[in-house]
Design a protein around this motif. Sequence first.
Motif, mmCIF file in Angstrom:
data_model
loop_
_atom_site.group_PDB
_atom_site.id
_atom_site.type_symbol
_atom_site.label_atom_id
_atom_site.label_comp_id
_atom_site.label_asym_id
_atom_site.label_seq_id
_atom_site.Cartn_x
_atom_site.Cartn_y
_atom_site.Cartn_z
ATOM 1 N N ALA A 80 11.892 18.937 21.562
ATOM 2 C CA ALA A 80 11.669 20.158 21.635
ATOM 3 C C ALA A 80 12.613 21.048 20.555
ATOM 4 O O ALA A 80 13.582 20.648 20.503
ATOM 5 N N GLY A 81 11.840 21.701 20.052
ATOM 6 C CA GLY A 81 12.687 22.885 18.815
ATOM 7 C C GLY A 81 12.904 21.776 17.590
ATOM 8 O O GLY A 81 13.806 22.722 16.725
ATOM 9 N N HIS A 82 12.783 20.773 17.522
ATOM 10 C CA HIS A 82 13.085 20.242 16.429
ATOM 11 C C HIS A 82 12.214 20.840 15.147
ATOM 12 O O HIS A 82 11.054 21.063 15.434
ATOM 13 N N SER A 83 12.753 20.730 13.799
ATOM 14 C CA SER A 83 11.951 21.363 12.779
ATOM 15 C C SER A 83 10.865 20.670 12.565
ATOM 16 O O SER A 83 9.778 21.158 11.956
ATOM 17 N N ASP A 84 10.822 19.136 12.719
ATOM 18 C CA ASP A 84 9.540 18.345 12.548
ATOM 19 C C ASP A 84 8.717 18.083 13.724
ATOM 20 O O ASP A 84 8.167 16.884 14.035
ATOM 21 N N HIS A 85 8.967 18.934 14.784
ATOM 22 C CA HIS A 85 8.364 18.542 15.925
ATOM 23 C C HIS A 85 6.706 17.976 16.190
ATOM 24 O O HIS A 85 6.800 17.098 16.489
ATOM 25 N N SER A 86 6.052 18.667 15.422
ATOM 26 C CA SER A 86 4.831 18.326 15.480
ATOM 27 C C SER A 86 4.395 16.960 14.893
ATOM 28 O O SER A 86 3.688 16.032 15.458
ATOM 29 N N SER A 87 5.017 16.770 13.725
ATOM 30 C CA SER A 87 4.934 15.166 13.193
ATOM 31 C C SER A 87 5.684 14.226 14.073
ATOM 32 O O SER A 87 5.159 13.043 14.150
ATOM 33 N N LEU A 88 6.889 14.489 14.752
ATOM 34 C CA LEU A 88 7.477 13.623 15.545
ATOM 35 C C LEU A 88 6.697 13.455 16.817
ATOM 36 O O LEU A 88 6.381 12.187 17.095
ATOM 37 N N LEU A 89 6.020 14.428 17.290
ATOM 38 C CA LEU A 89 5.076 14.294 18.544
ATOM 39 C C LEU A 89 3.895 13.480 17.948
ATOM 40 O O LEU A 89 3.615 12.670 19.098
ATOM 41 N N ALA A 90 3.215 13.581 16.951
ATOM 42 C CA ALA A 90 2.186 12.807 16.542
ATOM 43 C C ALA A 90 2.568 11.322 16.486
ATOM 44 O O ALA A 90 1.691 10.419 16.935
ATOM 45 N N GLY A 91 3.609 11.123 15.801
ATOM 46 C CA GLY A 91 4.231 9.659 15.977
ATOM 47 C C GLY A 91 4.204 9.176 17.095
ATOM 48 O O GLY A 91 4.037 7.846 17.539
ATOM 49 N N ARG A 92 4.683 9.758 18.190
ATOM 50 C CA ARG A 92 5.012 9.054 19.646
ATOM 51 C C ARG A 92 3.612 9.157 20.297
ATOM 52 O O ARG A 92 3.493 7.935 20.778
ATOM 53 N N ARG A 93 2.619 9.929 20.116
ATOM 54 C CA ARG A 93 1.458 10.019 20.812
ATOM 55 C C ARG A 93 0.723 8.424 20.081
ATOM 56 O O ARG A 93 0.257 7.773 20.659
ATOM 57 N N ALA A 94 0.975 8.283 18.651
ATOM 58 C CA ALA A 94 0.240 7.193 18.097
ATOM 59 C C ALA A 94 1.100 6.046 18.604
ATOM 60 O O ALA A 94 0.125 4.935 18.757
ATOM 61 N N LYS A 95 2.157 5.951 18.647
ATOM 62 C CA LYS A 95 2.921 4.690 19.298
ATOM 63 C C LYS A 95 2.383 4.484 20.740
ATOM 64 O O LYS A 95 2.329 3.232 20.902
ATOM 65 N N GLY A 96 2.300 5.570 21.476
ATOM 66 C CA GLY A 96 1.961 5.273 23.046
ATOM 67 C C GLY A 96 0.496 4.680 22.933
ATOM 68 O O GLY A 96 -0.049 3.819 23.791
ATOM 69 N N VAL A 119 -3.147 8.652 26.776
ATOM 70 C CA VAL A 119 -1.391 8.664 26.781
ATOM 71 C C VAL A 119 -1.331 10.025 27.076
ATOM 72 O O VAL A 119 -2.030 11.103 26.834
ATOM 73 N N LEU A 120 -0.047 10.249 27.892
ATOM 74 C CA LEU A 120 0.631 11.620 28.384
ATOM 75 C C LEU A 120 1.689 11.771 27.755
ATOM 76 O O LEU A 120 2.766 11.003 27.425
ATOM 77 N N SER A 121 1.653 12.992 27.426
ATOM 78 C CA SER A 121 3.098 13.503 26.759
ATOM 79 C C SER A 121 3.696 14.161 28.260
ATOM 80 O O SER A 121 3.376 14.928 29.056
ATOM 81 N N ALA A 122 4.984 13.699 28.238
ATOM 82 C CA ALA A 122 5.759 13.676 29.574
ATOM 83 C C ALA A 122 6.936 13.855 29.399
ATOM 84 O O ALA A 122 7.659 13.221 28.710
ATOM 85 N N ASP A 123 7.639 14.804 30.397
ATOM 86 C CA ASP A 123 9.223 14.692 30.828
ATOM 87 C C ASP A 123 9.182 15.350 32.059
ATOM 88 O O ASP A 123 8.894 16.462 32.275
ATOM 89 N N PRO A 124 9.515 14.676 33.234
ATOM 90 C CA PRO A 124 9.647 13.068 32.988
ATOM 91 C C PRO A 124 8.502 12.322 33.106
ATOM 92 O O PRO A 124 7.571 13.044 33.673
ATOM 93 N N ASP A 125 8.464 11.065 33.097
ATOM 94 C CA ASP A 125 7.401 10.052 32.918
ATOM 95 C C ASP A 125 6.640 10.222 34.399
ATOM 96 O O ASP A 125 5.685 10.246 34.487
ATOM 97 N N ALA A 126 7.609 10.026 35.440
ATOM 98 C CA ALA A 126 7.045 9.954 36.853
ATOM 99 C C ALA A 126 6.189 11.067 37.183
ATOM 100 O O ALA A 126 5.077 11.135 37.665
ATOM 101 N N GLU A 127 6.604 12.392 36.607
ATOM 102 C CA GLU A 127 5.523 13.377 37.016
ATOM 103 C C GLU A 127 4.223 13.441 36.331
ATOM 104 O O GLU A 127 3.355 13.702 37.009
#
Length: 138
Positions: free
Chosen positions: A45-61, A82-90
Amino acid sequence: MYRNILVAVDGSEHSVRALKQAEQLARALDSRLILVHAFATADIAGHSDHSSLLAGRRAKGQEVLDAARATLEDAARVEQEVLSADPDAEAILAAAKTHRADLVVMGSRGLGTLKGLLLGSVSQKVSHLASCPVLLVR
Ligand code: ATP
Ligand code: MG
């Protein structure tokens, strides 16, 4: 009974075994299988490259779920999300509600490295808080 079976997939050996059990149950009961995988977002969160990092994680998921699905003999009644999640259990608990799961199947442990524990934190929280039965596979 158990018309909608949600399987939480993290790629661990436990979750592979959980998926096998869920597949057999689904075949016996003619249930729908919903595979979900949650990826972490809080640390970027708040990372300058946030949206591409997110897209990368979604693709890995997505890859984790595709690999899991590819092990199934019959993927006809299988859905995946694929669920974007923090924390996973919720995220898993929320997905169980959204998909009207009447059974959640997951590993007792996952990718964590603390071998001595009986249950991982995700399986512990989901099994405590889910409003449907939860099958924990060793
Ligand atoms: P911890 O994560 O607490 O260090 P652990 O990794 O051994 O311990 P859990 O993370 O609780 O144990 O994993 C138990 C089960 O929960 C897994 O087998 C899998 O079914 C599910 N699970 C864990 N993480 C995820 C995730 N990110 N997405 C989907 N399912 C997950
Ligand atoms: Mg874990």
